[in-house]
Design a protein around this motif. Sequence first.
Motif, PDB file in Angstrom:
ATOM      1  N   GLY A 160      46.869  23.214  27.298  1.00 22.92           N
ATOM      2  CA  GLY A 160      47.521  23.366  28.594  1.00 22.92           C
ATOM      3  C   GLY A 160      47.310  22.146  29.477  1.00 22.92           C
ATOM      4  N   LYS A 161      48.358  21.764  30.208  1.00 23.98           N
ATOM      5  CA  LYS A 161      48.308  20.607  31.106  1.00 23.98           C
ATOM      6  C   LYS A 161      48.515  21.070  32.543  1.00 23.98           C
ATOM      7  N   LEU A 162      47.685  20.543  33.439  1.00 23.98           N
ATOM      8  CA  LEU A 162      47.787  20.889  34.849  1.00 23.98           C
ATOM      9  C   LEU A 162      49.078  20.335  35.435  1.00 23.98           C
ATOM     10  N   VAL A 163      49.838  21.201  36.091  1.00 19.54           N
ATOM     11  CA  VAL A 163      51.060  20.789  36.770  1.00 19.54           C
ATOM     12  C   VAL A 163      50.795  20.638  38.269  1.00 19.54           C
ATOM     13  N   LYS A 164      50.190  21.673  38.873  1.00 21.12           N
ATOM     14  CA  LYS A 164      49.937  21.652  40.307  1.00 21.12           C
ATOM     15  C   LYS A 164      48.961  22.759  40.668  1.00 21.12           C
ATOM     16  N   GLU A 165      48.163  22.547  41.703  1.00 19.20           N
ATOM     17  CA  GLU A 165      47.283  23.587  42.210  1.00 19.20           C
ATOM     18  C   GLU A 165      47.974  24.319  43.362  1.00 19.20           C
ATOM     19  N   HIS A 166      47.783  25.641  43.406  1.00 20.56           N
ATOM     20  CA  HIS A 166      48.425  26.470  44.425  1.00 20.56           C
ATOM     21  C   HIS A 166      47.379  27.299  45.171  1.00 20.56           C
ATOM     22  N   PRO A 167      46.947  26.839  46.350  1.00 20.95           N
ATOM     23  CA  PRO A 167      46.012  27.638  47.157  1.00 20.95           C
ATOM     24  C   PRO A 167      46.686  28.942  47.599  1.00 20.95           C
ATOM     25  N   GLY A 168      45.925  30.004  47.616  1.00 22.44           N
ATOM     26  CA  GLY A 168      46.445  31.262  48.128  1.00 22.44           C
ATOM     27  C   GLY A 168      47.443  31.978  47.258  1.00 22.44           C
ATOM     28  N   LYS A 169      47.480  31.662  45.959  1.00 18.14           N
ATOM     29  CA  LYS A 169      48.459  32.292  45.060  1.00 18.14           C
ATOM     30  C   LYS A 169      48.355  33.819  45.095  1.00 18.14           C
ATOM     31  N   TRP A 170      47.145  34.333  45.122  1.00 18.34           N
ATOM     32  CA  TRP A 170      46.946  35.775  45.075  1.00 18.34           C
ATOM     33  C   TRP A 170      46.706  36.399  46.462  1.00 18.34           C
ATOM     34  N   ARG A 171      46.866  35.606  47.521  1.00 15.31           N
ATOM     35  CA  ARG A 171      46.639  36.098  48.887  1.00 15.31           C
ATOM     36  C   ARG A 171      47.590  37.243  49.231  1.00 15.31           C
ATOM     37  N   ASN A 172      48.885  37.059  48.979  1.00 15.93           N
ATOM     38  CA  ASN A 172      49.877  38.078  49.293  1.00 15.93           C
ATOM     39  C   ASN A 172      49.599  39.380  48.528  1.00 15.93           C
ATOM     40  N   MET A 173      49.217  39.246  47.282  1.00 12.62           N
ATOM     41  CA  MET A 173      48.884  40.407  46.463  1.00 12.62           C
ATOM     42  C   MET A 173      47.677  41.145  47.046  1.00 12.62           C
ATOM     43  N   SER A 174      46.741  40.376  47.577  1.00 11.14           N
ATOM     44  CA  SER A 174      45.535  40.943  48.176  1.00 11.14           C
ATOM     45  C   SER A 174      45.866  41.688  49.470  1.00 11.14           C
ATOM     46  N   ILE A 175      46.768  41.130  50.270  1.00  7.39           N
ATOM     47  CA  ILE A 175      47.116  41.726  51.561  1.00  7.39           C
ATOM     48  C   ILE A 175      48.035  42.928  51.397  1.00  7.39           C
ATOM     49  N   ASN A 176      49.059  42.786  50.564  1.00  6.94           N
ATOM     50  CA  ASN A 176      50.125  43.788  50.500  1.00  6.94           C
ATOM     51  C   ASN A 176      50.030  44.790  49.354  1.00  6.94           C
ATOM     52  N   GLU A 177      49.245  44.467  48.316  1.00  3.98           N
ATOM     53  CA  GLU A 177      49.198  45.353  47.161  1.00  3.98           C
ATOM     54  C   GLU A 177      47.805  45.921  46.894  1.00  3.98           C
ATOM     55  N   GLY A 178      46.864  45.610  47.781  1.00  2.00           N
ATOM     56  CA  GLY A 178      45.523  46.166  47.643  1.00  2.00           C
ATOM     57  C   GLY A 178      44.684  45.527  46.553  1.00  2.00           C
ATOM     58  N   TYR A 179      45.083  44.319  46.118  1.00  2.00           N
ATOM     59  CA  TYR A 179      44.297  43.641  45.084  1.00  2.00           C
ATOM     60  C   TYR A 179      42.918  43.301  45.616  1.00  2.00           C
ATOM     61  N   ASP A 180      41.890  43.668  44.871  1.00  2.47           N
ATOM     62  CA  ASP A 180      40.502  43.447  45.265  1.00  2.47           C
ATOM     63  C   ASP A 180      39.908  42.354  44.385  1.00  2.47           C
ATOM     64  N   CYS A 181      39.970  41.123  44.864  1.00  7.33           N
ATOM     65  CA  CYS A 181      39.464  39.978  44.104  1.00  7.33           C
ATOM     66  C   CYS A 181      37.975  40.141  43.831  1.00  7.33           C
ATOM     67  N   PRO A 182      37.529  39.884  42.597  1.00  7.67           N
ATOM     68  CA  PRO A 182      36.105  40.040  42.287  1.00  7.67           C
ATOM     69  C   PRO A 182      35.233  38.932  42.869  1.00  7.67           C
ATOM     70  N   VAL A 183      35.852  37.907  43.475  1.00  9.09           N
ATOM     71  CA  VAL A 183      35.103  36.777  44.016  1.00  9.09           C
ATOM     72  C   VAL A 183      35.145  36.735  45.540  1.00  9.09           C
ATOM     73  N   CYS A 184      36.330  36.870  46.114  1.00  8.12           N
ATOM     74  CA  CYS A 184      36.488  36.759  47.568  1.00  8.12           C
ATOM     75  C   CYS A 184      36.004  38.035  48.264  1.00  8.12           C
ATOM     76  N   PRO A 185      35.298  37.913  49.394  1.00  8.44           N
ATOM     77  CA  PRO A 185      34.742  39.086  50.063  1.00  8.44           C
ATOM     78  C   PRO A 185      35.792  40.008  50.674  1.00  8.44           C
ATOM     79  N   GLN A 186      36.915  39.449  51.121  1.00  8.20           N
ATOM     80  CA  GLN A 186      37.966  40.283  51.717  1.00  8.20           C
ATOM     81  C   GLN A 186      39.325  39.890  51.129  1.00  8.20           C
ATOM     82  N   ILE A 187      40.071  39.070  51.850  1.00  4.04           N
ATOM     83  CA  ILE A 187      41.374  38.618  51.358  1.00  4.04           C
ATOM     84  C   ILE A 187      41.165  37.522  50.321  1.00  4.04           C
ATOM     85  N   CYS A 188      41.900  37.608  49.218  1.00  2.00           N
ATOM     86  CA  CYS A 188      41.748  36.609  48.156  1.00  2.00           C
ATOM     87  C   CYS A 188      42.307  35.261  48.589  1.00  2.00           C
ATOM     88  N   GLU A 189      41.494  34.236  48.490  1.00  2.00           N
ATOM     89  CA  GLU A 189      41.905  32.868  48.810  1.00  2.00           C
ATOM     90  C   GLU A 189      41.742  31.959  47.592  1.00  2.00           C
TER      91      GLU A 189
END
Length: 199
Positions: A160-189
């Motif tokens: 696999g080759k890196l194309v681009k980094e995307h900060p906050g990719k899972w933020r919307n999922m965390s806010i709107n779909e109840g995703y509970d990131c195993p690393v971030c304390p609240q909203i996934c960043e």
Amino acid sequence: MQKNTKPLPPTSKAKVQYCALAPEHFDRLLILANHVHGENYLDREGIEKLYKNSFSNGINASVVSLIGDDLVGFRLTIAADKWLPDEWCSPEKWPVSSEQVCYFKCNTVDSAYRQLGIGSTLLKMSIDKAQQQGAKAGLAHIWLASPGNSAFRYFSKCGGKLVKEHPGKWRNMSINEGYDCPVCPQICECIAAEMLLTF
């Protein structure tokens, strides 16, 4: 959450079986997915949609691994003709047409069964099926917060080759779909690495 696996048997005696994802695997897959990736990473409706979109030309690109009755790993792959790039994708930077790129949703192996080559085998099998479907590459959003950045190192080792980094990719999922990131304390960043693996 209670895990769905038993203690690791000796490597020499572990009989890992691989097969295409099927509806009878859904419940066990959801338990493992949400244990490894965080609560609400997948739900029943989501896995049913992913399963449907794994198929193209009658070929299923998603694969599971089992030891006995325990589902110990899975690779979910969306067929190239069943998804569209979104704002977290950079198709203008890909060396192949987006119509020929499948999507690697996730590759997951239970921590008790790692170091047996399960993840690599799942990826190889999924690539083989994606190629039969007509794909020439696979895109993944790699979790850069994995322990020791192992996900990035693994996917890079597989080509696999890196194309681009995307900060906050899972933020919307965390806010709107109840995703509970195993690393971030609240909203996934967490940052996602958009990576492309050509076949």
